[in-house]
Design an enzyme around this catalytic site. Sequence first.
Site, mmCIF file in Angstrom:
data_model
loop_
_atom_site.group_PDB
_atom_site.id
_atom_site.type_symbol
_atom_site.label_atom_id
_atom_site.label_comp_id
_atom_site.label_asym_id
_atom_site.label_seq_id
_atom_site.Cartn_x
_atom_site.Cartn_y
_atom_site.Cartn_z
ATOM 1 N N SER A 1 32.640 31.684 40.189
ATOM 2 C CA SER A 1 31.859 30.521 39.759
ATOM 3 C C SER A 1 32.243 29.356 40.662
ATOM 4 O O SER A 1 33.233 29.416 41.382
ATOM 5 C CB SER A 1 32.160 30.203 38.305
ATOM 6 O OG SER A 1 33.554 30.112 38.108
ATOM 7 N N ASN B 1 22.164 29.027 40.454
ATOM 8 C CA ASN B 1 23.502 29.462 40.891
ATOM 9 C C ASN B 1 23.534 29.910 42.348
ATOM 10 O O ASN B 1 24.487 30.530 42.783
ATOM 11 C CB ASN B 1 24.065 30.554 39.968
ATOM 12 C CG ASN B 1 23.222 31.819 39.988
ATOM 13 O OD1 ASN B 1 22.273 31.935 40.756
ATOM 14 N ND2 ASN B 1 23.556 32.760 39.133
ATOM 15 N N HIS B 2 22.492 29.581 43.114
ATOM 16 C CA HIS B 2 22.512 29.882 44.551
ATOM 17 C C HIS B 2 23.330 28.827 45.272
ATOM 18 O O HIS B 2 23.316 27.660 44.904
ATOM 19 C CB HIS B 2 21.096 29.922 45.112
ATOM 20 C CG HIS B 2 20.297 31.056 44.557
ATOM 21 N ND1 HIS B 2 18.924 31.129 44.675
ATOM 22 C CD2 HIS B 2 20.663 32.167 43.887
ATOM 23 C CE1 HIS B 2 18.512 32.245 44.083
ATOM 24 N NE2 HIS B 2 19.536 32.875 43.610
ATOM 25 N N PHE B 3 24.037 29.237 46.314
ATOM 26 C CA PHE B 3 24.909 28.285 46.991
ATOM 27 C C PHE B 3 25.342 28.822 48.345
ATOM 28 O O PHE B 3 25.165 30.002 48.655
ATOM 29 C CB PHE B 3 26.178 28.024 46.149
ATOM 30 C CG PHE B 3 27.067 29.246 46.014
ATOM 31 C CD1 PHE B 3 26.963 30.061 44.895
ATOM 32 C CD2 PHE B 3 28.005 29.582 46.988
ATOM 33 C CE1 PHE B 3 27.757 31.192 44.763
ATOM 34 C CE2 PHE B 3 28.803 30.719 46.866
ATOM 35 C CZ PHE B 3 28.683 31.523 45.749
ATOM 36 N N HIS C 1 28.923 41.457 39.675
ATOM 37 C CA HIS C 1 28.318 40.657 40.746
ATOM 38 C C HIS C 1 28.911 39.249 40.822
ATOM 39 O O HIS C 1 28.584 38.489 41.725
ATOM 40 C CB HIS C 1 26.796 40.574 40.595
ATOM 41 C CG HIS C 1 26.305 39.591 39.567
ATOM 42 N ND1 HIS C 1 26.770 39.534 38.275
ATOM 43 C CD2 HIS C 1 25.366 38.613 39.646
ATOM 44 C CE1 HIS C 1 26.142 38.573 37.619
ATOM 45 N NE2 HIS C 1 25.298 37.998 38.409
ATOM 46 N N GLY C 2 29.781 38.919 39.890
ATOM 47 C CA GLY C 2 30.361 37.570 39.892
ATOM 48 C C GLY C 2 31.293 37.464 38.707
ATOM 49 O O GLY C 2 31.846 38.466 38.238
ATOM 50 N N HIS D 1 22.575 42.382 44.601
ATOM 51 C CA HIS D 1 23.039 42.657 43.241
ATOM 52 C C HIS D 1 21.923 42.643 42.192
ATOM 53 O O HIS D 1 22.184 42.684 40.998
ATOM 54 C CB HIS D 1 24.243 41.794 42.825
ATOM 55 C CG HIS D 1 24.099 40.316 43.049
ATOM 56 N ND1 HIS D 1 25.010 39.605 43.794
ATOM 57 C CD2 HIS D 1 23.190 39.406 42.621
ATOM 58 C CE1 HIS D 1 24.666 38.320 43.807
ATOM 59 N NE2 HIS D 1 23.571 38.176 43.109
ATOM 60 N N PRO E 1 31.181 36.737 44.455
ATOM 61 C CA PRO E 1 31.389 35.296 44.384
ATOM 62 C C PRO E 1 31.997 34.912 43.042
ATOM 63 O O PRO E 1 31.712 35.540 42.018
ATOM 64 C CB PRO E 1 29.971 34.744 44.479
ATOM 65 C CG PRO E 1 29.124 35.802 43.857
ATOM 66 C CD PRO E 1 29.786 37.119 44.156
#
Lengths: 133, 482
Positions: free
Chosen positions: B381, B205-207, B404-405, B330, B379
Amino acid sequence: MKNYEILEHTADLKIRAYGENLEKVFSNFLKAMVEVCQPEIDSSSLISRKIQIKAESLESLLIDFLSEIIYLMDVNKEIYTRAELMIKGNKLKGEIKGQKVKRFQTEIKAATWHDLKIEKKDNLWTATVLFDI
Amino acid sequence: MLNRQDLKKINDYLYEIPKSFRKDMQVPCRVYADENLLKQILQDRSLEQLVNVATLPGIVKYALAMPDCHEGYASPIGGVAAIDIENGIVSPGMQGYDINCGMRLLKSSFLEEDIKPYLENLAIEIQRQVPSGLGQGRQVKLDIASIDKILQKGAQTLVEQGYGEKQDIENCEANGRLEWADTSAVSFRAKNRGRNQVGTLGSGNHFLEIQKIEEIFNEKIAKAFGLFENQVILMIHCGSRGLGHQICSDYLREFIPLMENKYKIKTPDKEFACVPFKSSEGQRALAASACAANYAWANRQMIAHFIRKAWKNVLGKQTSDLICLYDVAHNIIKKEKYVIDGREVEVAVHRKGATRAFPPNHPELPFIYRQVGQPVLIPGSMGTASYILVGTEKGEESFYSVNHGAGRAMSRHAAIKRIRGDEVVRELKQKGILVKCRSMRGIAEEAPIAYKDVDQVVNIVDQAGLAKKVARLVPLAVIKGE
């Protein structure tokens, strides 16, 4: 007989490996990791590495083995497709074989201790490990 | 399995599992959610895991779960535990393997219409400049001495070497460096893994995203943050890579027999493996963890440098500066002080998939934000909205922590059965969002259907008063590493 299966977990990767002995189970985790990481193989090379681990329990031995694999994959950019191992008590010795990799599609961060289970039932060994990806 | 009857409603956005639920709980559990989201949360084992968090020795007040919470491998993701450092433990497994996974936002002075003609080229060039680190690649392999400098001084090292601006450090949590880092606490293996990964994104899920601000909720704070409608923003999400993963694995491995044999501590899940905070082993783990945190800040600093390079390469004479709004972790353990039952207590706040959100006047804030509060970077999704919020005084009740998301709602395995990567890319393209990626399976695993509704999750944080919405951002381009 299945070598492994990927089970449900919300965020991470739960793998259950099977085998008629522990050596097969450990080796089948490598097959599962190939499916997960989807490496682009550098087909001109074949590699083999010796491996030797001693731990305090069978569970620690499995985590130490998987952690060693994850480390070697990361620093060497290699994928291991099978292991020829001898496991006696909480000791393991043998070779891992595989190939150099151009790139992985997914990386495995670690093998966790969460819900770790190794058991033998009706002459079949199973081991379940949750991996953080 | 826990069910709805086990939870007591405190208010519309807060529920409690009382301490009496299980006899090994040290404190009650509290989860920030509304009735709808609670139904989703109850579908996996998040709250059972939260009850486990509540058993940790030295935990104070509550074990907390944020509205994006989902099942993890020790704590639920979206979990917070504040542990009294005098009589409590430190738990590397609660922090997680990706130490200081976190966010950095860069602000441009452009509007969306200014960069629209260049968007595709910007996305291509950013992807070209920022390696994933998963391939043989072109990454420079640093020597151990250089890695040690990064582990000790974090992002500051890179700025001193010319890979950024002074403002990048000022506008970074902890100024990009935890001072209690000690490189002697980090194994050779961890350092070896880190040698060629500085400035790499990783996978999963890094981007990176090129975004625009679609809506401003608070004009005064947006102005203080230097934000305006239609502003183009760059978002970075990544962590400490293989080095962090190795440090966590190393200390978990060391702590499991120590916990059982030396310290006679029992936890409901081995993955919580912990030792007394003040023990020599605990202090060494904290020092190693700080090294990983410093590495992650250096990593995001280098990625920011690569993005700035790409920006300049494409925009040439028309380029503008990309200024760091803020950088915040996070997954991290931080030493913080709180007044609890009339007494000041120093705690080790373990945030696992939870973002710090300090209020106005907090001494750790950069001077420019001191009056208004800390920027909180959330962030969404892939392809959905992200948010900038601001920390509040009321946030003290959650140890100044928020989500955190959006939080996963579906396993990766289930996601790839429901949707294909190329379908996701096509749907995003129809919304005008570019996607640059190498792995279609990775895209399917990260599809929006696999996540909770980020608007709903952030609204709960806002309504609960833990942080207030400042801006809503939407993606123009999503970039995964090359």
